[in-house]
Structure formats: C-alpha cells, structure tokens
Enzyme design. Structure first.
Site, mmCIF file in Angstrom:
data_model
loop_
_atom_site.group_PDB
_atom_site.id
_atom_site.type_symbol
_atom_site.label_atom_id
_atom_site.label_comp_id
_atom_site.label_asym_id
_atom_site.label_seq_id
_atom_site.Cartn_x
_atom_site.Cartn_y
_atom_site.Cartn_z
ATOM 1 C CE LYS A 111 56.055 12.673 -3.636
ATOM 2 N NZ LYS A 111 56.311 14.095 -4.228
ATOM 3 C CB SER A 170 53.177 14.655 -6.726
ATOM 4 O OG SER A 170 54.442 15.006 -6.105
ATOM 5 C CB SER A 209 54.748 17.898 -5.051
ATOM 6 O OG SER A 209 54.404 17.848 -6.231
#
Lengths: 88, 421
Positions: free
Chosen positions: B29, B104, B128
């Site tokens: 990420k 997310s 997330s």
C-alpha cells in the site's frame, strides 16, 4: 448549527484554505455529521482501566538520517537548511 | 495504467535474501514507506515524495525473500471506503466489475484478486484491510494493535491503525502475518512474539464457540445475511456451535471511531506544511498564508473534511462534548467485547453490511459512507485482531465473513477462517 463563518473559522485554525463552494458544501454536511456525533451523549460511564505498561529501551546513540536525506524532499533548501516562508 | 489501476507505482524490487516468501510477489500500500520509491498516500501532497528509509514491514518482506512489485492505490491518506478519494484515479474491482474494490486499501486487494501480486500489505484504521478484502473476494487480517510495527507507515490515526496482510487464502495471509509480526525498537507500541500463524490454518473448529452479535447482523442487507448464515451453518457442520452475544456499545462505535480518527488526523496531518515535503506553490505572504495555500492545493476534499471536523472536535468548548465522549465510547466497546469473550471464542458478523457500491455512488454523501464501516470499526476501537474471509456472493459481488478474536489470539481467528473457506 454550523454556518459559513464557523467553517471558515475552523479552516483557519486548521490552516486549510477553502473556496466558496467548499465552504458552502462543508457547512451543510457538517450539520448532519455533527448531529450524528451528538448521539455520543448517551454513552454510559465505564471503567476504562487499561492494562498497559511503559516500554523502555536504553538511550543509545545510533544512526539517523543524514542531512542530505532529510532535505531530499524539500521544495526549497539553502545552505543545508529547509527554506520556509517568513514567520510573521 | 492497467485496467484495474491497482498500482500507483510499479516496481521490481528483488530480494537478495532467502526466506519464507521466496518467489512470492508482494504489493505494498502506498502509505508504507519504501526507500528510494515514491510513497504518495494517494495524495497530490506527496506525489513526488521519496522516503529515505524503509518501513520495518518492508525490511521484513525483503529479509523474507519477497519481490515487491508495486505501490498500491488507496483512498487519500487512508480516508475512505471505496479507493475513490485517491488523487490517482479510482480502482476497478476485479471480482465485481463496475463496482468499487472497497477501501482504503483497495489497490492492494484488487492487485491480489486480479492476480497482479501473490500477496499484499494494507493498513487498517477502521476496516481498511477487511473492507476491500471482503469486496474483492480475498482474505484480509487486521492484527491486534501492537503485533505489527507501524514504523514507516504514514500516520492517519495512530491509536487505531495496524498494517495487515491481504492474500488469496487464509494460510497465505497467515504466512505473511508471520513475516511482518514482532517487536521493533522504532515502534514502542509493539511487543515481542514468537507465535506462528500459518500452521493455525488447519480448519479444525470442533468444539469452537462462535458468538454472533445481533447488533452487527440486523443492519445488514438481506442478501448479505443469507450468505453469512450459510457460512455459519457450514462451521456448525464442522463441529462449531454458535451462541448469541450482545454488544450494545456498537451503536455508538461509528461515531466514536470518526471523532477519534478525525481528531488524530487533524493533528497528524499538520506536518504537511510544504516545507519539508509537498508541492512547491507560489503562495505569497507569511507562514500561515503559505501553509494554508499548500494544504488547499495538496489535499483532496475528504481529507479537508476530516481535518476540519477533527479540528472542530478538539477546539475549545467542544473537546469534552466530542473527543472525551468518544474515548468513553471506546472504553465501552472494549468492555463489551471482554464480556462477549466470556461465552465465545470468536465473534462473527458480515465484514461489510452491504455489497460493493457502484462506482461514484457514495461520493456525494460522506455520512452514508461512514455508516458502512459499522461492522469493522469496533475491532479497531477495542485493539482486537480481526479477519475477513470470503463467504459467498450476492448478485452484486462478494460477501466477507468477519471474525474478531481476543487480543493477540490471531491463531483462533485464522483457524476459524480456514474452516470457512
């Protein structure tokens, strides 16, 4: 009730400029969101003792970032310093 | 840009070391620092930011023999449930075309679901990792707070967030967790562990008690509940039993989560002042003028909204009303879970109460988007481990089963999830 002035005031505290459209939009949304948050008033008192312990380590000198590494992402530098706007 | 748009930056960082992740490709990420590779947090503010050091989890990936194939798309600074608030465009859901991948960590889950990486790392502040895992039909784990180092993770809400693995199977997610777990002198909230996780994915749920809180099932869509109940039935056929548990505190968990996360964000994101990093604007004036101009330009709408609401919640006259009450609500959630674990080994619910949204559907109404986090935020507030494992599909896309465990008891949720696969 969150009005335009309140949004503008908070934006200035947070140092974020907003355009007029954002001020208008946020004023409307913040009313909804903050009234939802107000349901927190119904939360009862609870014991909140957490079993936490501090973690310590010896205070030993070790390598950190070099001056060059620390400055590598700055938009402006001068003589090995960060260059910022005037303070007042 | 691939059709999926799972990556913001593609990389080919091969490891010189050999270990449990030999031959495995991992996507990371883009809020996890990678030395020499830009780390944007999905924000224009950090479009050009290149970290001078690796996050601890990245060093651990390299030590374990993994190849890092890219930095994945995400909601800006982790603030979103759809990956649509990224400054780098939306990500497609490979498991439900036309719909969001969740967020997310949507890029990480989409990369795994599309086979563009074997494994991925995400971060989970209020769901997330678990939300995108559920929406993309893969496995995601939010570890107990303190199991995985946050050093090098660009902070959004420090007291809530953990880095966690996303993978196609429970066993491979557990394997990645084993690699990244453990204490770190750079993160004083971590603690030592010699636990193994991959071997817990043995599917043995005989005699296990699964607690089901009605509060987290009643609010879910019927089609989601149908898949959830079918998965519980399958666990019972394998020797588990279900009991009803009650978590009345979850009624104020979303409110508490957002007040705490926004408050922490308003403080954390103060560092983005355009001096040490950030876009070079031509703003005139003093420090405050220049600071406010950089932040207007560098931050997207959702980030501005959360910084402002956080600033409001912490400002004079409102602190006790919002922030202090939210901390009380957080303690209440923790107490509720402790009581529920007196009668259950794990607590089960749908990961997300809804199927993946259509793209663009939720952008206009932030409050509706916040409410979708109802089932995931309690684990973050209580610092507990949680896993999302695929549990069938509705016509609109994949459904996830969420299992929450006691602190540092990742093995039990991994074992239970492996029986649900």
């Amino acid at each position: 009730m969150v009005d335009h002035d309140a949004v503008t005031h908070v934006a200035s505290l947070a140092r974020v400029n907003l355009d007029d459209e954002e001020v208008e939009q946020f004023a409307a949304q913040f009313d909804d969101i903050l009234s939802y948050f107000e349901t927190l008033d119904s939360v009862p008192e609870v014991e909140s003792d957490e079993e936490l312990e501090n973690v310590f380590r010896p205070d030993e000198v070790c390598d950190g970032l070099t001056q060059e590494e620390a400055l590598q992402n700055a938009p402006e530098t001068e003589d090995g310093y960060f260059e910022g706007p005037t303070v007042s | 840009m691939s059709e999926t748009n799972a990556f913001i930056t593609r990389t080919d960082i091969e490891s010189d070391d050999s270990g449990p992740l030999d031959g495995q490709t991992v996507a990371v990420k883009d809020n996890i620092s990678t030395k020499g590779v830009r780390t944007t947090c999905g924000s224009a503010m950090l479009e050009e930011y290149v970290p001078p050091y690796d996050a601890t989890v990245v060093s651990k990936l390299k030590d374990a023999g993994a190849t890092i194939v890219g930095k994945t798309n995400m909601d800006e600074f982790g603030m979103g449930t759809t990956t649509e608030t990224s400054a780098f465009g939306a990500t497609e859901n490979p498991a439900a075309p036309g719909r969001v991948p969740g967020g997310s960590s949507g890029g990480s889950a989409a990369a795994v679901a599309a086979g563009e990486a074997d494994l991925a790392l995400g971060s989970d502040t209020g769901g997330s990792v678990r939300c995108p895992a559920a929406f993309c039909g893969v496995v995601g784990i939010k570890p107990t707070y303190g199991l995985v180092s946050r050093y090098g993770l660009v902070a959004y809400a420090n007291s809530l967030e953990q880095i966690g693995p996303i993978a196609p199977t429970v066993e491979s997610a557990a394997q990645l967790l084993e690699v990244i777990a453990g204490d770190d002198s750079h993160d004083a909230t971590t603690r030592e562990t010699d636990a193994t996780y991959a071997d817990a994915a043995d599917g043995d749920v005989d005699g296990l008690t699964v607690g089901v809180p009605t509060e987290l099932v009643d609010g879910a869509d019927d089609a989601v509940v149908e898949q959830f109940e079918a998965t519980l039935d399958s666990l019972c056929e394998q020797g588990a039993e279900t009991v009803e548990v009650s978590l009345p505190s979850v009624e104020t968990a979303v409110q508490a989560y957002y007040v705490i996360a926004m408050s922490e964000a308003s403080s954390n994101l103060a560092r983005f002042d355009g001096v040490r990093y950030g876009p070079d604007t031509e703003a005139e004036g003093n420090w405050n003028d220049s600071f406010a101009a950089v932040r207007e330009e560098g931050f997207g709408e959702e980030v501005k909204r959360r910084i402002l609401l956080g600033t409001y919640a912490l400002s004079a006259g409102y602190h006790d009303k919002y922030y202090k009450k939210a901390q009380d609500a957080r303690a209440w959630v923790r107490q509720d879970f402790a009581e529920a674990f007196e009668s259950a080994d794990v607590i089960a619910s749908p990961t997300m109460p809804v199927a993946p949204f259509e793209r663009g559907e939720s952008l206009d109404d932030p409050l509706q988007m916040y409410l979708a986090d109802a089932n995931t935020v309690p684990a973050n507030l209580a610092n507990l481990p949680a896993i999302s494992v695929p549990a069938g599909e509705t016509e609109e896309g994949p459904v996830g089963l969420q299992l929450v465990g006691e602190a540092f008891d990742e093995r039990t949720i991994i074992r239970t999830a492996s029986a649900a696969e």
